[in-house]
Write a protein that holds these residues in place. Structure first.
Motif, short mmCIF file in Angstrom:
data_model
loop_
_atom_site.label_atom_id
_atom_site.label_comp_id
_atom_site.label_asym_id
_atom_site.label_seq_id
_atom_site.Cartn_x
_atom_site.Cartn_y
_atom_site.Cartn_z
N GLU A 61 -10.65 -53.24 108.80
CA GLU A 61 -9.59 -52.39 108.24
C GLU A 61 -9.55 -51.04 108.93
O GLU A 61 -8.47 -50.52 109.24
CB GLU A 61 -9.81 -52.21 106.74
CG GLU A 61 -8.71 -51.40 106.06
CD GLU A 61 -8.92 -51.25 104.57
OE1 GLU A 61 -8.07 -50.65 103.90
OE2 GLU A 61 -9.96 -51.74 104.05
N LEU A 64 -7.95 -51.36 112.42
CA LEU A 64 -6.49 -51.48 112.33
C LEU A 64 -5.85 -50.16 111.93
O LEU A 64 -4.80 -49.79 112.46
CB LEU A 64 -6.12 -52.58 111.34
CG LEU A 64 -4.62 -52.89 111.19
CD1 LEU A 64 -4.02 -53.34 112.52
CD2 LEU A 64 -4.40 -53.95 110.12
N ASN A 65 -6.48 -49.44 111.03
CA ASN A 65 -5.89 -48.19 110.53
C ASN A 65 -5.83 -47.08 111.58
O ASN A 65 -5.05 -46.13 111.43
CB ASN A 65 -6.65 -47.70 109.30
CG ASN A 65 -6.33 -48.50 108.06
OD1 ASN A 65 -5.31 -49.18 107.99
ND2 ASN A 65 -7.22 -48.46 107.07
N LYS A 69 1.48 -46.33 114.07
CA LYS A 69 2.30 -47.02 113.08
C LYS A 69 2.98 -48.25 113.67
O LYS A 69 3.06 -49.30 113.02
CB LYS A 69 3.35 -46.07 112.51
CG LYS A 69 4.20 -46.67 111.41
CD LYS A 69 5.17 -45.65 110.85
CE LYS A 69 6.04 -46.26 109.74
NZ LYS A 69 7.00 -45.26 109.19
N ARG A 72 0.34 -51.10 114.08
CA ARG A 72 -0.08 -51.61 112.77
C ARG A 72 0.99 -52.50 112.17
O ARG A 72 0.71 -53.61 111.70
CB ARG A 72 -0.38 -50.45 111.81
CG ARG A 72 -1.70 -49.76 112.04
CD ARG A 72 -2.12 -48.96 110.81
NE ARG A 72 -1.07 -48.09 110.30
CZ ARG A 72 -0.87 -46.85 110.71
NH1 ARG A 72 -1.64 -46.33 111.65
NH2 ARG A 72 0.11 -46.12 110.18
N SER A 73 2.22 -52.03 112.17
CA SER A 73 3.33 -52.79 111.56
C SER A 73 3.57 -54.09 112.30
O SER A 73 3.77 -55.15 111.69
CB SER A 73 4.61 -51.95 111.56
OG SER A 73 4.46 -50.77 110.81
N LYS A 76 0.62 -56.67 111.69
CA LYS A 76 0.71 -57.22 110.34
C LYS A 76 1.85 -58.24 110.23
O LYS A 76 1.71 -59.30 109.61
CB LYS A 76 0.92 -56.10 109.32
CG LYS A 76 -0.31 -55.24 109.11
CD LYS A 76 -0.04 -54.11 108.13
CE LYS A 76 -1.27 -53.25 107.91
NZ LYS A 76 -1.01 -52.11 106.99
N TYR A 185 -5.79 -57.08 119.79
CA TYR A 185 -6.42 -56.89 118.47
C TYR A 185 -7.34 -58.05 118.12
O TYR A 185 -8.46 -57.84 117.64
CB TYR A 185 -5.32 -56.74 117.42
CG TYR A 185 -5.87 -56.63 116.01
CD1 TYR A 185 -6.73 -55.58 115.66
CD2 TYR A 185 -5.52 -57.55 115.03
CE1 TYR A 185 -7.22 -55.48 114.36
CE2 TYR A 185 -6.01 -57.44 113.74
CZ TYR A 185 -6.86 -56.40 113.42
OH TYR A 185 -7.36 -56.30 112.14
#
Length: 259
Positions: A61, A64-65, A69, A72-73, A76, A185
């Motif tokens: 987590e 990824l954080n 933005k 991440r978007s 996901k 990732y």
């Protein structure tokens, strides 16, 4: 640290490659020249290698954080839609290495960059220091990466994209860009599970005057991490080694001036 003892050149020079050294080894009996790659200590006439480290000791987590933005978007969304099949292989087979080289060399030809060093890949694989990551979309290979690793760190050595292979399919070109991000990732998570501590994104140029390279830098910076400076250089251990390095640099200078 990784050591590759491999070559004899003209003048019966014994050479060694060392990756990820923290400092220079001043003496190494039996060798005339050491090629240092990703060394923490600066050597003579070093080439600076700027790169970005991702801390794999973080939780999934947290990794990824720290992405921007957009990344991440996108990641996901790709997870939710299950758009890609990801394959990551440690100690790949000869067939897998040959397939990567063919894919990457096609990409390199389109980009006008150097081909993959196949001999290096085989030598790394012989000491279990090579991994290959691949991202497929609807059966088409859209992204593939080769990594050099030891027990602590993994570094991206080559990264090829399939975006040039579908000129009449804009959707595939767009998906190739997404494939690079999701594969990056997933490789981070893979190597984290293996217990590695550092994921090296494979270098940034930090050259704002080259638009294409600046765009690549921006993509890599979108994964967060820490900017790190390392060094590549040749280090002589004997008089014969000093002569070899001098002649090599003189030859390279003549070649550059003749262009």
């Amino acid at each position: 640290m990784i050591e590759l003892n491999h070559r004899k050149k003209l003048m019966a020079i014994n050479l060694k490659d060392i990756y990820f050294a923290h400092s220079i080894i001043k003496e190494d009996p039996g060798y005339d020249v050491v090629y240092y790659f990703h060394c923490n200590e600066q050597g003579p006439d070093s080439t600076i290698f700027n790169t970005i480290f991702i801390d794999l000791k973080q939780s999934e987590e947290e990794i990824l954080n720290q992405f921007n933005k957009t990344n991440r978007s996108l990641i996901k969304k790709l997870f939710k839609n299950n758009d890609f099949n990801i394959a990551i292989t440690d100690c790949p087979t000869e067939t897998e290495i040959e397939e990567f080289v063919e894919f990457y060399d096609m990409f390199a030809k389109k980009k006008g960059i150097n081909r993959a060093d196949k001999k290096l890949l085989y030598r790394l694989n012989d000491i279990s220091s090579l991994s290959i990551g691949k991202a497929y979309h609807e059966g088409d290979l859209l992204s593939s990466m080769v990594f050099i690793k030891n027990k602590e760190r993994v570094t991206g050595q080559y990264e090829g994209s399939g975006r040039f292979f579908f000129p009449e399919n804009p959707h595939k070109v767009k998906m190739a860009s997404k494939a690079n991000r999701i594969l990056e990732y997933m490789c981070m998570l893979h190597f984290k599970k293996e217990g590695l501590k550092i994921y090296d994104l494979g270098g940034v140029t930090l050259d704002p005057n080259d638009i294409e390279k600046a765009n690549i830098d921006m993509r890599k910076k979108g994964f967060g991490g820490e900017l790190v400076k390392e060094y590549h250089f040749m280090y002589p251990l004997t008089l014969k080694g000093k002569i070899f390095i001098y002649l090599k640099k003189f030859s390279e200078k003549l070649r550059r001036n003749s262009k």
